[in-house]
Structure formats: structure tokens, C-alpha cells
Design a protein around this motif. Structure first.
Motif, PDB file in Angstrom:
ATOM      1  N   LEU A 157      49.086  32.305  50.404  1.00 42.33           N
ATOM      2  CA  LEU A 157      48.936  33.608  49.757  1.00 42.33           C
ATOM      3  C   LEU A 157      50.016  34.574  50.240  1.00 42.33           C
ATOM      4  O   LEU A 157      50.601  35.327  49.437  1.00 42.33           O
ATOM      5  CB  LEU A 157      47.548  34.171  50.051  1.00 42.33           C
ATOM      6  N   LEU A 158      50.309  34.561  51.543  1.00 39.43           N
ATOM      7  CA  LEU A 158      51.383  35.397  52.073  1.00 39.43           C
ATOM      8  C   LEU A 158      52.732  34.992  51.484  1.00 39.43           C
ATOM      9  O   LEU A 158      53.530  35.852  51.056  1.00 39.43           O
ATOM     10  CB  LEU A 158      51.426  35.282  53.599  1.00 39.43           C
ATOM     11  N   ALA A 159      52.990  33.687  51.432  1.00 37.46           N
ATOM     12  CA  ALA A 159      54.260  33.205  50.879  1.00 37.46           C
ATOM     13  C   ALA A 159      54.396  33.600  49.410  1.00 37.46           C
ATOM     14  O   ALA A 159      55.457  34.060  48.967  1.00 37.46           O
ATOM     15  CB  ALA A 159      54.353  31.689  51.034  1.00 37.46           C
ATOM     16  N   MET A 160      53.324  33.455  48.637  1.00 35.11           N
ATOM     17  CA  MET A 160      53.383  33.772  47.212  1.00 35.11           C
ATOM     18  C   MET A 160      53.588  35.261  46.988  1.00 35.11           C
ATOM     19  O   MET A 160      54.320  35.671  46.075  1.00 35.11           O
ATOM     20  CB  MET A 160      52.082  33.310  46.535  1.00 35.11           C
ATOM     21  N   VAL A 217      45.200  41.277  43.130  1.00 34.67           N
ATOM     22  CA  VAL A 217      45.669  42.600  43.546  1.00 34.67           C
ATOM     23  C   VAL A 217      47.013  42.486  44.268  1.00 34.67           C
ATOM     24  O   VAL A 217      47.967  43.220  43.981  1.00 34.67           O
ATOM     25  CB  VAL A 217      44.626  43.276  44.446  1.00 34.67           C
ATOM     26  N   LEU A 218      47.105  41.551  45.222  1.00 35.72           N
ATOM     27  CA  LEU A 218      48.354  41.383  45.969  1.00 35.72           C
ATOM     28  C   LEU A 218      49.491  40.949  45.045  1.00 35.72           C
ATOM     29  O   LEU A 218      50.631  41.414  45.179  1.00 35.72           O
ATOM     30  CB  LEU A 218      48.160  40.342  47.080  1.00 35.72           C
ATOM     31  N   PHE A 272      54.619  42.919  42.695  1.00 33.32           N
ATOM     32  CA  PHE A 272      55.550  43.103  41.584  1.00 33.32           C
ATOM     33  C   PHE A 272      55.863  44.582  41.364  1.00 33.32           C
ATOM     34  O   PHE A 272      57.022  44.974  41.208  1.00 33.32           O
ATOM     35  CB  PHE A 272      54.959  42.487  40.308  1.00 33.32           C
ATOM     36  N   VAL A 273      54.826  45.426  41.379  1.00 37.07           N
ATOM     37  CA  VAL A 273      55.025  46.860  41.179  1.00 37.07           C
ATOM     38  C   VAL A 273      55.801  47.457  42.354  1.00 37.07           C
ATOM     39  O   VAL A 273      56.703  48.289  42.170  1.00 37.07           O
ATOM     40  CB  VAL A 273      53.667  47.563  40.994  1.00 37.07           C
ATOM     41  N   GLY A 274      55.453  47.033  43.584  1.00 37.04           N
ATOM     42  CA  GLY A 274      56.178  47.519  44.750  1.00 37.04           C
ATOM     43  C   GLY A 274      57.646  47.138  44.706  1.00 37.04           C
ATOM     44  O   GLY A 274      58.522  47.935  45.077  1.00 37.04           O
ATOM     45  N   ALA A 275      57.927  45.930  44.247  1.00 36.94           N
ATOM     46  CA  ALA A 275      59.317  45.494  44.122  1.00 36.94           C
ATOM     47  C   ALA A 275      60.062  46.341  43.106  1.00 36.94           C
ATOM     48  O   ALA A 275      61.230  46.689  43.306  1.00 36.94           O
ATOM     49  CB  ALA A 275      59.368  44.023  43.717  1.00 36.94           C
ATOM     50  N   ALA A 276      59.385  46.689  42.010  1.00 38.51           N
ATOM     51  CA  ALA A 276      60.016  47.534  41.002  1.00 38.51           C
ATOM     52  C   ALA A 276      60.371  48.895  41.584  1.00 38.51           C
ATOM     53  O   ALA A 276      61.445  49.449  41.318  1.00 38.51           O
ATOM     54  CB  ALA A 276      59.091  47.688  39.798  1.00 38.51           C
ATOM     55  N   ALA A 277      59.475  49.454  42.406  1.00 39.09           N
ATOM     56  CA  ALA A 277      59.736  50.753  43.015  1.00 39.09           C
ATOM     57  C   ALA A 277      60.903  50.678  43.995  1.00 39.09           C
ATOM     58  O   ALA A 277      61.788  51.544  44.006  1.00 39.09           O
ATOM     59  CB  ALA A 277      58.478  51.252  43.727  1.00 39.09           C
TER      60      ALA A 277
END
Length: 322
Positions: free
Chosen positions: A142-145, A275-276, A281-286
Motif C-alpha cells: 500500500l505504501l509502495a502503490m 483515500v490514499l 494523485f491530487v497531492g501530486a497535482a498540487a
């Protein structure tokens, strides 16, 4: 949502309704992932996790094509939304054919009553996190993904900027740049399909951990080699490779979680996973929006993403064959 379109409701109300539709979709996907071990033999889990997103992609493509065709015939946004509502209703009617207990969980794990379910949600998620901590294989993948999804999100935003500005007319309106973006999305989708074919074979021979190592290490090497020229042709190849790598790792992650997490906790773990997955994905966009120059050419972003992929590969090599 269709009624809000017809009644020309305030924007905030329409967006809230649209977000609710999206949220329902995520619940359905989390439930699908959590229930898959109930209807598939353990030795076929990898294959089932390969077929499931592929079928979803085909359905989404067919739905988009149907909506586009309808838009050509009936020039009204509400008609498309009403079509979606009818299809949702068909899905609800189809689900009535499933026996209530077919997809789990066990009867003893079910909360008695809606009020008890609502009040125990936060406590249940906390219990899910503790359960995940005790199931280290699931926690590792899960961490890796999550990290790999972060990388995919950052590169997606960079590709969007390149298509709209660096490869277009500089004003974000060039049809050529948007056509390249559509082509890149299609090529990345082809990578998803390739992952559905390759992953069952790879996991059988390498094990889930080693397959994630191969995926992340391949991305760490090829992503800067193909991305740093900031040219359309290499970037399209990178889109295919990253589609294959990201989907291959996700199929493996789903399978490991399904096979190592207890049935009574699986739904909560997949909700947390969802959620993660989306927050990454959203955090990467920011982050990408802060790092990227106006034309999208960012050597720093490409190198940073490559280092994260390399860190994931190094992390997963610490563990024996899964």
C-alpha cells in the motif's frame, strides 16, 4: 444531478451533487475490491484483479462514446446526465439479483442498524489501520502503490502542460496540443491493458514484491531517459510504459491486500486504500503545479519522480519473495 442541470441550479449545489455521484462510484469500487475474494478462488485473484479494471475501462470508454453520440443527436447537457442516471438505475436493478450475503462480510461482523454503523465509522477505520499495521505485506504494498500513484499524478500534470503549451501555440488553445493529449491518454490506456495481460504471468514467476520492484525500477530508469528530451514521441512511449507500470503495481497491490487482510476488515482497508490512492494523485497535482514552469518543462520534477521510483524499488527489495 440531472434535475439540477434542467433547473439551472446554483453552481455550488450542482458541484456538490456531482461530487456525491463520484463518491458513490468510489464506494462501489472499494466494495468490488473487498468482495472479490468471496467470489474468486485464491489462485485466480491476480487474474480477476487484471480483468476487473480492464472491464471498467472498456465500460467507461463505451459510456463516453455513447454520451458523445447522444450529444451529436440531442444538443443538451441534461440528456447526457439523464442517460447516466438511467444506467445507474439499471446497475441498481442488476445488483438486486445478488444474494445479500454473497459478497460478505460474515454476519457476525455486520453492525446492527444504520445508527450503529455511522457512529462506529471513525472507530472502524482506526481499527482498520491497526489491522493493517499487523498485516505488514499489505502495508508495504500500500505504501509502495501510494508513492507510485504520486509519481503518476505529477507526470500526468506535466504532460498536460506540455500538450497545452509547449507543443501547442503557447496560449493553451492549440488543437494540435489537445490532440496529442488525447493520444497520450489513449496510449496510457493501452499500457493499462498490457498490464492486465502481463501482470498475472509476472506475479506467478517473480512474486508480488519482485514484480513491484521491476515496475518501479523500470520507471526510475526509463522515465528520465524518455522524459527529459520533452519531445512528443519519447513522451508518448513514456505514457505507455507508465500506464503499464502503474496498473501492474495496482493489480498486485489489490491482490496482496485481498489475500492477507481478514474478511471483516477488508472493506475498511480498501476504503483507506481508495483515500490514499486519490489523495496521492491530487497531492501530486498540487506539487506539480508549484514546480512546473508555464510551458511544463521541469527537469527537477522529472528527476524527483525518478528518485521516488528508485526509492520504492529499493524499499521493496528489502523483503523476500512474496
Amino acid at each position: 444531478t440531472a434535475l439540477l442541470v434542467l433547473e439551472t441550479a446554483p453552481d455550488w449545489l450542482f458541484y456538490a451533487s456531482a461530487l456525491a455521484v463520484t463518491a458513490v462510484n468510489r464506494f462501489v469500487l472499494a466494495g468490488l475490491s473487498a468482495s472479490l475474494p468471496r467470489v474468486v478462488d485464491p489462485e485466480r485473484l491476480v487474474m480477476a484483479n487484471s480483468l476487473s479494471p480492464t472491464a471498467g475501462t472498456l465500460a467507461a470508454t463505451a459510456g463516453g462514446g455513447l454520451a458523445f453520440a447522444l450529444r451529436l443527436v440531442i444538443d443538451a447537457d441534461a440528456a447526457t446526465v439523464i442517460l447516466g442516471a438511467v444506467l445507474y438505475l439499471c446497475a441498481a436493478l442488476a445488483s438486486l439479483r445478488l444474494a445479500p450475503g454473497l459478497l460478505g462480510p460474515d454476519p457476525g461482523a455486520v453492525q446492527p442498524g444504520l445508527a450503529a454503523v455511522i457512529t462506529s465509522t471513525a472507530r472502524g477505520l482506526a481499527d482498520g489501520v491497526r489491522h493493517l499495521n499487523a498485516r505488514r505485506p499489505a502495508a508495504r504494498v500500500l505504501l509502495a502503490m501510494t508513492l507510485m500513484r504520486f509519481c503518476y499524478g505529477g507526470l500526468t500534470v506535466m504532460l498536460l502542460m506540455l500538450c497545452r503549451y509547449a507543443w501547442a501555440d503557447g496560449r493553451g488553445t492549440g488543437a494540435g496540443g489537445l490532440a496529442l493529449l488525447g493520444l497520450a491518454v489513449g496510449v496510457s490506456g493501452a499500457g493499462f491493458f498490457a498490464a492486465a495481460v502481463v501482470t498475472p504471468w509476472a506475479v506467478t514467476r517473480l512474486g508480488p514484491y519482485r514484480w513491484i520492484v521491476v515496475c518501479s525500477a523500470t520507471a526510475a530508469v526509463l522515465e528520465p531517459a524518455l522524459g527529459l528530451p520533452f519531445a512528443p514521441a519519447p513522451m508518448l512511449i513514456a505514457a505507455f510504459v507508465l500506464g503499464l507500470i502503474t496498473q501492474g503495481a495496482k493489480i498486485t497491490t489489490d491482490t496482496v491486500i485481498q489475500s492477507t487482510v481478514d474478511d471483516s476488515f477488508r472493506g475498511r482497508i480498501f476504503s483507506l486504500y481508495d483515500v490514499l490512492f486519490n489523495m496521492a494523485f491530487v497531492g501530486a497535482a498540487a506539487v506539480a503545479a508549484l514546480m512546473l514552469p508555464p510551458d511544463g518543462r521541469s527537469t527537477i520534477l522529472v528527476i524527483t519522480v525518478s528518485l521516488i521510483y528508485a526509492a520504492v524499488a529499493a524499499f521493496m527489495t528489502r523483503f523476500p519473495r512474496g
